[in-house]
Design a protein around this motif. Structure first.
Motif, PDB file in Angstrom:
ATOM      1  N   TRP A 164     -37.127  33.803   9.733  1.00  0.00           N
ATOM      2  CA  TRP A 164     -38.382  34.420  10.152  1.00  0.00           C
ATOM      3  C   TRP A 164     -39.390  34.383   8.994  1.00  0.00           C
ATOM      4  N   ASN A 213     -41.116  31.669  11.261  1.00  0.00           N
ATOM      5  CA  ASN A 213     -40.949  32.872  12.083  1.00  0.00           C
ATOM      6  C   ASN A 213     -41.216  32.607  13.570  1.00  0.00           C
ATOM      7  N   ASN A 215     -42.498  34.762  15.403  1.00  0.00           N
ATOM      8  CA  ASN A 215     -43.887  35.230  15.522  1.00  0.00           C
ATOM      9  C   ASN A 215     -44.698  34.194  14.759  1.00  0.00           C
ATOM     10  N   LYS A 292     -41.019  32.057  21.224  1.00  0.00           N
ATOM     11  CA  LYS A 292     -41.081  33.468  21.647  1.00  0.00           C
ATOM     12  C   LYS A 292     -42.420  33.611  22.361  1.00  0.00           C
ATOM     13  N   LYS A 369     -30.327  37.532  22.801  1.00  0.00           N
ATOM     14  CA  LYS A 369     -29.739  38.448  21.819  1.00  0.00           C
ATOM     15  C   LYS A 369     -28.443  39.033  22.376  1.00  0.00           C
TER      16      LYS A 369
HETATM   17  C1  GCV Z   1     -39.591  38.510  14.698  1.00  0.00           C
HETATM   18  C2  GCV Z   1     -37.501  42.965  16.604  1.00  0.00           C
HETATM   19  C3  GCV Z   1     -37.887  42.869  15.160  1.00  0.00           C
HETATM   20  C4  GCV Z   1     -39.083  41.966  14.967  1.00  0.00           C
HETATM   21  C5  GCV Z   1     -38.734  40.601  15.526  1.00  0.00           C
HETATM   22  C6  GCV Z   1     -38.369  40.761  16.993  1.00  0.00           C
HETATM   23  C7  GCV Z   1     -37.903  39.462  17.590  1.00  0.00           C
HETATM   24  O1  GCV Z   1     -38.482  43.623  17.329  1.00  0.00           O
HETATM   25  O2  GCV Z   1     -38.125  44.141  14.661  1.00  0.00           O
HETATM   26  O3  GCV Z   1     -39.354  41.886  13.595  1.00  0.00           O
HETATM   27  O4  GCV Z   1     -39.817  39.713  15.398  1.00  0.00           O
HETATM   28  O5  GCV Z   1     -37.301  41.683  17.099  1.00  0.00           O
HETATM   29  O6  GCV Z   1     -36.693  39.259  17.617  1.00  0.00           O
HETATM   30  O7  GCV Z   1     -38.719  38.670  18.005  1.00  0.00           O
END
Ligand code: GCV
Length: 834
Positions: A164, A213, A215, A292, A369
């Protein structure tokens, strides 16, 4: 049969900063390997320096030299029966003719034979050959001279790592320093750490890294950055590791200047195809994309009323001709309203993805997940694994310990992972073990596998703590073979990382195997989730942060009752997302295991568990037991002094010392919080009753003032002290009324980010100890700028002799924003920890 030499301690090991991880190739004790058959040479059947087979030859040479002290030449041609031969099966056939007994290998698989005069390490492909070489070297390094001949194949084709890393060089949820890939918006020049990372990953059979990442920043895809990504791919390639890229869904608009990012719009499709072509031109073996979308503020297809499958297939088509794949994340959910008893974030993945089953292209893998919320200390297996029968799936694990102590607490994760991997979801009433679902075996899917968020950084420990590397090692070993025993994987790692001393092996094994149960005990029990602060650092305790917000990680705790009712009959209906047998088990409170009770049911605090205890008493007892176990980690580690090089010994010592204190912070915070909420006393009268403590606020203060800590449970009796100003020293004094004797003196204080206060503690005029508030330099977790459960820290001075009536004085000198805060002292007689 594996014959492990009984190796004795090597004596004192040289300083080690952790950079080599488990690939130290430390010398075996002299005399222990004289019976080994020495190969005449190393025959690497490829002389191209960027090929994994060539690298395998180099690794073997280095292994023999460093582990056994043998200088063995590398050759690249001619068949030599007494050599260590490494190459692909096809190359071997060309050079030496066939070899008997090799079964058909799957992609990346290998054959390893040490029987006979030489050694054959033959991969299905180049990468497999390198994996075989690493496995053989691992045997050598562990003193294992067994005669073996076997073929082994990975459980699944996708064995990826996610980083990330942000383009500015920071890492989201990374605790091991800055990015090894990015800085200042672009790719770093020195990629030597990237190459070393690829070497570590290849040695455990992992085959791709998504470097940025999820994000994602759209600027990752500028031409300059694509060239930089190409350079990363170049250093990965010799290790058989491919590069993957996370995408920002809105890139056609934000980077490309188009008026839209609608996945069905032809100019958007063309834009993505162009970028993809450009990437593949530079990186012909690019592994694929990770996406994502429509989650946590990330853009996605919902903006245009398109489905997640529309989005995934857009990318799938772009990479298809290049052999690329799309890992599409199932972590999609919306903010919810807690006043709605039926609302449940845990249901989101099945709600979004279930109806799309079968609508994804064949090179899409839905990345799920392990649990339906977010890497909590215990979650049930995500029901999505049982709802996608016609879609490729992969499991997403988290090596970086985001909610689980952030590498400042020891936590060996594989036993947690195993609860999910070994879970039988009973789809259609038939055995449906999760590891067989993700491998593709159960539903006959062509693709599937594994992803883990790892987040190594520039720190030489990689993850921020030496002991945390067992999780990365075990991730690779499990992705290769999820039926591997997690304790024996751990012991392989210990031998490779710390050597052969039996007390070291046994000690680290015990600590590691006890670590997840301990952490669960002193954080969130019975499936309530971790109870860490979900609104701030995700590190220390803050149970109130779970509720009264839209994040949907609710506990629904009040003075009478606690837990999420996820039943179909009366609750959110989540349990109905499982196949019938599993749904029935969770629907019924009597058949729900205690450790997931509060995940599935809303019960009174006085509800009796299968164990016979009430819920609240279980909380109290578990927190005491867990914190007590954490004290043993420190004791065990201290018993290993002199058997581990000083650098790693001291580094781990710092973390375990912190953990032993912070486990007590956790224990007291959670117990006090729920005691305050329920008013139900602890049967054993421990909660709220600390006879060996003196509260800082009850001392005589000079230059210090009281401070109400928030959340209240992060301070003993809710109050701490801070210096009256940020530039003047404060003193807190008290007369000790305990019987004369020898005590351990524990001081609980707060170590804030943004200052390095100094404290000194005196008994009369005698200086007992001093310390600096420098956690931000020596620990790995996200620091806090407040007095709270993240910054609360304990230091202990052992064996202090105290006379009744002695005056204890603490002098605190503030620094920066840190006002030398103090919570309490404990004067602990031998055997008492409180
Ligand atoms: C990268 C959780 C984490 C975030 C993460 C998100 C994800 O919310 O706290 O930091 O973002 O999962 O897996 O996308």
């Amino acid at each position: 049969m594996r014959s492990l030499l009984l190796l004795v301690s090597l004596g004192f090991a040289a300083a080690d900063n952790g950079l080599a991880g488990w690939l130290r190739y430390a010398p075996l004790p002299s005399g222990s390997h004289s019976h080994y058959t020495r190969p005449s040479s190393i025959l690497a059947l490829n002389s191209t320096t960027s090929s994994p087979v060539y690298v395998a030859g180099q690794e073997l040479q280095s292994g023999f030299k460093n582990i056994l002290g043998d200088n063995i030449e590398i050759q690249h041609g001619g068949c030599q029966p007494s050599a260590v031969v490494v190459g692909t099966v096809a190359q071997y056939k060309d050079v030496c003719g066939g070899v008997e007994g090799i079964p058909e290998l799957a992609e990346d698989g290998f054959w390893l034979s040490t029987k006979g005069k030489g050694v054959q390490i033959l991969g299905q492909n180049d990468r497999g050959a390198l994996y075989g070489a690493f496995e053989y070297i691992s045997m050598l390094a562990q003193g294992n001279s067994s005669q073996v001949a076997y073929a082994t194949n990975p459980s699944a084709p996708v064995r990826w790592v996610n980083q990330w890393d942000n383009m500015d060089g920071s890492i989201e949820r990374g605790y091991g320093g800055a990015s090894i890939f990015f800085a200042n918006g672009t790719i770093v020049k020195d990629l030597s750490r990237a190459a070393q990372y690829a070497r570590l990953l290849a040695s455990i059979g992992l085959n791709a890294v998504v470097v940025n990442n999820v994000n994602a920043n759209a600027t990752t895809l500028t031409s300059e950055n694509i060239e930089g990504l190409g350079k990363i791919a170049d250093v990965f390639r010799p290790y058989g590791v491919q590069l993957g890229i996370s995408l920002n869904f809105a890139s056609p608009q934000t980077l490309g200047g188009l008026p839209t990012f609608d996945p069905l719009n032809s100019s958007v499709i063309a834009w993505w195809q162009n970028v993809t072509d450009e990437i593949y031109q530079r990186i012909p073996d690019m592994a694929g994309y990770l996406v994502k979308a429509d989650s946590e503020g990330e853009p996605g297809p919902a903006t245009y009323n398109r489905t997640l499958a529309d989005a995934a297939n857009l990318f799938a088509k772009a990479v298809k001709n290049y052999g690329g794949i799309v890992m599409f994340r199932a972590f999609v959910y919306n903010q919810l309203d807690e006043s709605d008893w039926k609302a449940d974030r845990a249901k989101a993945a099945v709600q979004f993805f279930g109806p799309l089953d079968g609508k994804f292209d064949s090179n899409v893998v839905v990345q799920i997940k392990y649990g339906p919320i977010d890497f909590q200390v215990r979650e049930p297996t995500s029901p999505l694994f049982a709802n996608l029968l016609n879609t490729n799936t992969a499991m997403e694990l988290e090596v970086t310990q985001e909610y689980l102590g952030q590498q400042s607490h020891l936590l060996y994760l594989p036993p947690l992972w195993k609860t999910v991997l070994d879970f039988d979801l009973r789809v259609d009433g038939k055995q449906s073990i999760v590891r067989d679902i993700i491998s593709g075996k159960r539903f006959d899917r062509p693709l599937g596998g594994w992803a883990a968020v790892v987040n190594v950084g520039t720190n030489t420990t990689w993850l921020g703590s030496h002991l945390a590397m067992s999780n990365l090692y075990a991730y690779g070993r499990l992705a290769w073979n999820p039926t591997n025993n997690v304790e024996s994987i751990l012991q392989d790692w210990i031998r490779l990382t710390f050597g052969f001393d039996l007390s070291v092996i046994n000690g680290i094994t015990k600590m590691s195997m006890d670590s997840w149960p301990a952490y669960e005990s002193y954080s969130g029990n019975l499936g309530i989730q971790t109870l860490t602060d979900i609104l701030y650092t995700h590190f220390g305790p803050n149970p109130a942060s779970q509720d009264n917000n839209g994040w949907g990680q609710w506990t629904r705790a009040d003075h009478l009752s606690v837990g999420m009712d996820r039943t179909v009959s009366n609750g959110t209906g989540y349990s109905g997302q499982y196949p019938a047998e599993i749904a029935a088990m969770y629907e019924n409170i009597d058949t729900t295991p205690d450790n997931l009770l509060l995940w599935f049911h809303h019960v009174n605090w006085t509800h009796h568990l299968h164990s016979g205890k009430t819920v609240i008493q279980h909380f109290y007892d578990a927190h005491y037991a867990g914190a007590e176990t954490a004290q043993t980690f420190l004791q065990t580690w201290e018993s290993l002094k002199g058997k581990i090089d000083e650098e790693r010994y001291n580094d781990v010592l710092t973390k375990l010392t912190f953990q032993s204190g912070h486990s007590i912070v956790w224990r007291d915070a959670i117990n006090d919080f729920y005691w305050n909420m329920t008013g139900i006393p602890d049967d054993a009268n421990r909660v709220g009753n600390h006879p060996w403590r003196v509260e800082a606020e009850s001392m005589t203060l000079n230059g210090y003032k009281t401070y109400n800590v928030s959340p209240f449970e992060a301070a003993s009796k809710s109050v701490a002290i801070v210096t009256s100003s940020n530039s003047t020293t404060g003193t807190a004094t008290t007369k000790l009324e305990y019987p004369s004797g020898t005590y351990d003196l524990a001081v609980n204080y707060y170590d804030l980010y943004g200052g390095k206060s100094h404290w000194k503690v005196y008994l009369g005029d005698r200086l007992i100890g001093k310390w600096v508030g420098n956690n931000e330099d020596v620990l790995s977790h996200t620091p806090s700028i407040y007095l709270d459960g993240h910054s609360a820290t304990r230091i202990t001075f052992r064996g202090v002799s105290v006379n009744k009536g002695d005056t204890l004085k603490i002098v605190g000198t503030p620094d920066g924003v840190e006002p030398a805060p103090l919570d309490y002292i404990s004067l602990l007689p031998p055997g008492i920890v409180d």
